[in-house]
Write a protein that holds these residues in place. Structure first.
Motif, PDB file in Angstrom:
ATOM      1  N   LEU A  18       0.836  -1.203   0.000  1.00 37.92           N
ATOM      2  CA  LEU A  18       0.000   0.000   0.000  1.00 37.92           C
ATOM      3  C   LEU A  18       0.873   1.257   0.000  1.00 37.92           C
ATOM      4  O   LEU A  18       0.620   2.206  -0.747  1.00 37.92           O
ATOM      5  CB  LEU A  18      -0.942  -0.003   1.204  1.00 37.92           C
ATOM      6  CG  LEU A  18      -1.819   1.243   1.380  1.00 37.92           C
ATOM      7  CD1 LEU A  18      -2.740   1.431   0.185  1.00 37.92           C
ATOM      8  CD2 LEU A  18      -2.628   1.151   2.659  1.00 37.92           C
ATOM      9  N   SER A  19       1.909   1.263   0.818  1.00 33.15           N
ATOM     10  CA  SER A  19       2.823   2.404   0.877  1.00 33.15           C
ATOM     11  C   SER A  19       3.503   2.635  -0.468  1.00 33.15           C
ATOM     12  O   SER A  19       3.643   3.774  -0.927  1.00 33.15           O
ATOM     13  CB  SER A  19       3.885   2.196   1.956  1.00 33.15           C
ATOM     14  OG  SER A  19       3.271   2.090   3.207  1.00 33.15           O
ATOM     15  N   VAL A  20       3.913   1.587  -1.121  1.00 32.07           N
ATOM     16  CA  VAL A  20       4.551   1.686  -2.437  1.00 32.07           C
ATOM     17  C   VAL A  20       3.558   2.243  -3.463  1.00 32.07           C
ATOM     18  O   VAL A  20       3.896   3.105  -4.276  1.00 32.07           O
ATOM     19  CB  VAL A  20       5.116   0.311  -2.886  1.00 32.07           C
ATOM     20  CG1 VAL A  20       5.550   0.337  -4.343  1.00 32.07           C
ATOM     21  CG2 VAL A  20       6.256  -0.098  -1.986  1.00 32.07           C
ATOM     22  N   ALA A  21       2.312   1.779  -3.426  1.00 27.44           N
ATOM     23  CA  ALA A  21       1.296   2.251  -4.374  1.00 27.44           C
ATOM     24  C   ALA A  21       1.001   3.737  -4.182  1.00 27.44           C
ATOM     25  O   ALA A  21       0.915   4.497  -5.156  1.00 27.44           O
ATOM     26  CB  ALA A  21       0.020   1.433  -4.223  1.00 27.44           C
ATOM     27  N   VAL A  22       0.868   4.158  -2.939  1.00 27.16           N
ATOM     28  CA  VAL A  22       0.618   5.580  -2.658  1.00 27.16           C
ATOM     29  C   VAL A  22       1.809   6.424  -3.098  1.00 27.16           C
ATOM     30  O   VAL A  22       1.652   7.472  -3.728  1.00 27.16           O
ATOM     31  CB  VAL A  22       0.289   5.796  -1.164  1.00 27.16           C
ATOM     32  CG1 VAL A  22       0.283   7.278  -0.814  1.00 27.16           C
ATOM     33  CG2 VAL A  22      -1.043   5.157  -0.810  1.00 27.16           C
ATOM     34  N   ALA A  23       3.010   5.986  -2.798  1.00 30.10           N
ATOM     35  CA  ALA A  23       4.218   6.717  -3.211  1.00 30.10           C
ATOM     36  C   ALA A  23       4.292   6.815  -4.733  1.00 30.10           C
ATOM     37  O   ALA A  23       4.639   7.870  -5.283  1.00 30.10           O
ATOM     38  CB  ALA A  23       5.462   6.041  -2.650  1.00 30.10           C
ATOM     39  N   ALA A  24       3.961   5.739  -5.417  1.00 32.13           N
ATOM     40  CA  ALA A  24       3.979   5.756  -6.883  1.00 32.13           C
ATOM     41  C   ALA A  24       2.968   6.755  -7.438  1.00 32.13           C
ATOM     42  O   ALA A  24       3.261   7.503  -8.380  1.00 32.13           O
ATOM     43  CB  ALA A  24       3.701   4.362  -7.430  1.00 32.13           C
ATOM     44  N   LEU A  25       1.778   6.810  -6.856  1.00 36.32           N
ATOM     45  CA  LEU A  25       0.762   7.777  -7.297  1.00 36.32           C
ATOM     46  C   LEU A  25       1.227   9.215  -7.065  1.00 36.32           C
ATOM     47  O   LEU A  25       1.017  10.084  -7.915  1.00 36.32           O
ATOM     48  CB  LEU A  25      -0.563   7.527  -6.578  1.00 36.32           C
ATOM     49  CG  LEU A  25      -1.359   6.320  -7.057  1.00 36.32           C
ATOM     50  CD1 LEU A  25      -2.567   6.084  -6.154  1.00 36.32           C
ATOM     51  CD2 LEU A  25      -1.801   6.516  -8.497  1.00 36.32           C
ATOM     52  N   VAL A  26       1.851   9.459  -5.941  1.00 34.59           N
ATOM     53  CA  VAL A  26       2.361  10.803  -5.647  1.00 34.59           C
ATOM     54  C   VAL A  26       3.432  11.192  -6.660  1.00 34.59           C
ATOM     55  O   VAL A  26       3.410  12.290  -7.229  1.00 34.59           O
ATOM     56  CB  VAL A  26       2.887  10.892  -4.195  1.00 34.59           C
ATOM     57  CG1 VAL A  26       3.660  12.182  -3.970  1.00 34.59           C
ATOM     58  CG2 VAL A  26       1.731  10.778  -3.208  1.00 34.59           C
ATOM     59  N   THR A  32       2.400  16.734 -13.419  1.00 34.66           N
ATOM     60  CA  THR A  32       1.161  17.436 -13.768  1.00 34.66           C
ATOM     61  C   THR A  32       0.910  18.595 -12.822  1.00 34.66           C
ATOM     62  O   THR A  32       0.541  19.699 -13.254  1.00 34.66           O
ATOM     63  CB  THR A  32      -0.033  16.461 -13.743  1.00 34.66           C
ATOM     64  OG1 THR A  32       0.231  15.399 -14.654  1.00 34.66           O
ATOM     65  CG2 THR A  32      -1.312  17.154 -14.115  1.00 34.66           C
ATOM     66  N   ALA A  33       1.121  18.378 -11.544  1.00 34.88           N
ATOM     67  CA  ALA A  33       0.922  19.447 -10.566  1.00 34.88           C
ATOM     68  C   ALA A  33       1.847  20.625 -10.840  1.00 34.88           C
ATOM     69  O   ALA A  33       1.447  21.783 -10.743  1.00 34.88           O
ATOM     70  CB  ALA A  33       1.132  18.907  -9.152  1.00 34.88           C
ATOM     71  N   VAL A  34       3.075  20.352 -11.190  1.00 40.97           N
ATOM     72  CA  VAL A  34       4.036  21.418 -11.496  1.00 40.97           C
ATOM     73  C   VAL A  34       3.638  22.147 -12.778  1.00 40.97           C
ATOM     74  O   VAL A  34       3.669  23.377 -12.853  1.00 40.97           O
ATOM     75  CB  VAL A  34       5.471  20.841 -11.598  1.00 40.97           C
ATOM     76  CG1 VAL A  34       6.445  21.863 -12.153  1.00 40.97           C
ATOM     77  CG2 VAL A  34       5.928  20.350 -10.233  1.00 40.97           C
ATOM     78  N   THR A  35       3.233  21.410 -13.797  1.00 40.23           N
ATOM     79  CA  THR A  35       2.865  21.999 -15.086  1.00 40.23           C
ATOM     80  C   THR A  35       1.684  22.954 -14.962  1.00 40.23           C
ATOM     81  O   THR A  35       1.706  24.058 -15.517  1.00 40.23           O
ATOM     82  CB  THR A  35       2.536  20.890 -16.111  1.00 40.23           C
ATOM     83  OG1 THR A  35       3.673  20.053 -16.257  1.00 40.23           O
ATOM     84  CG2 THR A  35       2.158  21.475 -17.453  1.00 40.23           C
TER      85      THR A  35
END
Length: 173
Positions: A18-26, A32-35
């Motif tokens: 779960l931690s790996v999946a959340v980190a990957a999504l972030v 995109t957030a920066v753009t």
């Protein structure tokens, strides 16, 4: 989409996975957030295009005596197109707002409100020889403004539309 992602994440059982999946999504969302927050993110927006048209036209025909009337903004019931001026102030520098009746700050609201065009605009025209109308394609006050200005010797010289923003340049005949 966020609910579906959250639902999918709740189905992941081992906490480490779960931690790996959340980190990957972030990590995947950072570009995109920066753009979308960059200075050029809205360069092709209809508001930017409208401001660019106003700037170019004013530069081509400089006039010290110009006014502006801001109409509605498409799908923003309480705002006027003055929001474009707030976003791109250089395009509207030196223009006299001919229609504003109530300052938003004085009323505890975000946007200024126009007064009655038939009484406000003529009283503020003075020696103004060019009036710009900038507004949305819905709930337009352009016909009313055109009538008020026609009584004072103004005629529409040019019309532009970019997306849901319409602009008209009125000049004194």
């Amino acid at each position: 989409m966020a609910v579906l992602i959250a639902l999918a994440l709740t189905m992941i059982r081992p906490k480490a996975l779960l931690s790996v999946a959340v980190a990957a999504l972030v990590v995947l969302s950072v570009p995109t957030a920066v753009t979308v927050k960059g200075p050029e993110a809205k360069a092709e927006s209809t508001w930017a295009q409208a401001a660019s048209i106003i700037s170019a036209e004013r530069a081509a025909r400089p006039s010290a005596n110009e006014g502006v009337v801001f109409g509605s903004v498409y799908r923003h019931p309480t705002a006027t197109a003055e929001i474009i001026k707030v976003s791109y102030p250089e395009a509207f520098a030196g223009l006299t707002d001919l229609a504003v009746g109530t300052k938003g700050a004085d009323q505890g609201v975000l946007w200024n409100r126009n007064a009655d065009l038939a009484s406000t605009v003529p009283a503020r025209l003075g020696d103004i020889d060019t009036v710009w109308y900038v507004g949305g394609t819905s709930r337009t006050i352009r016909p009313e403004l055109k009538a008020v200005l026609a009584e004072r010797g103004f005629r529409p010289a040019h019309n532009w539309q970019t997306g849901k923003v319409i602009m008209t340049e009125f000049v004194r005949s």
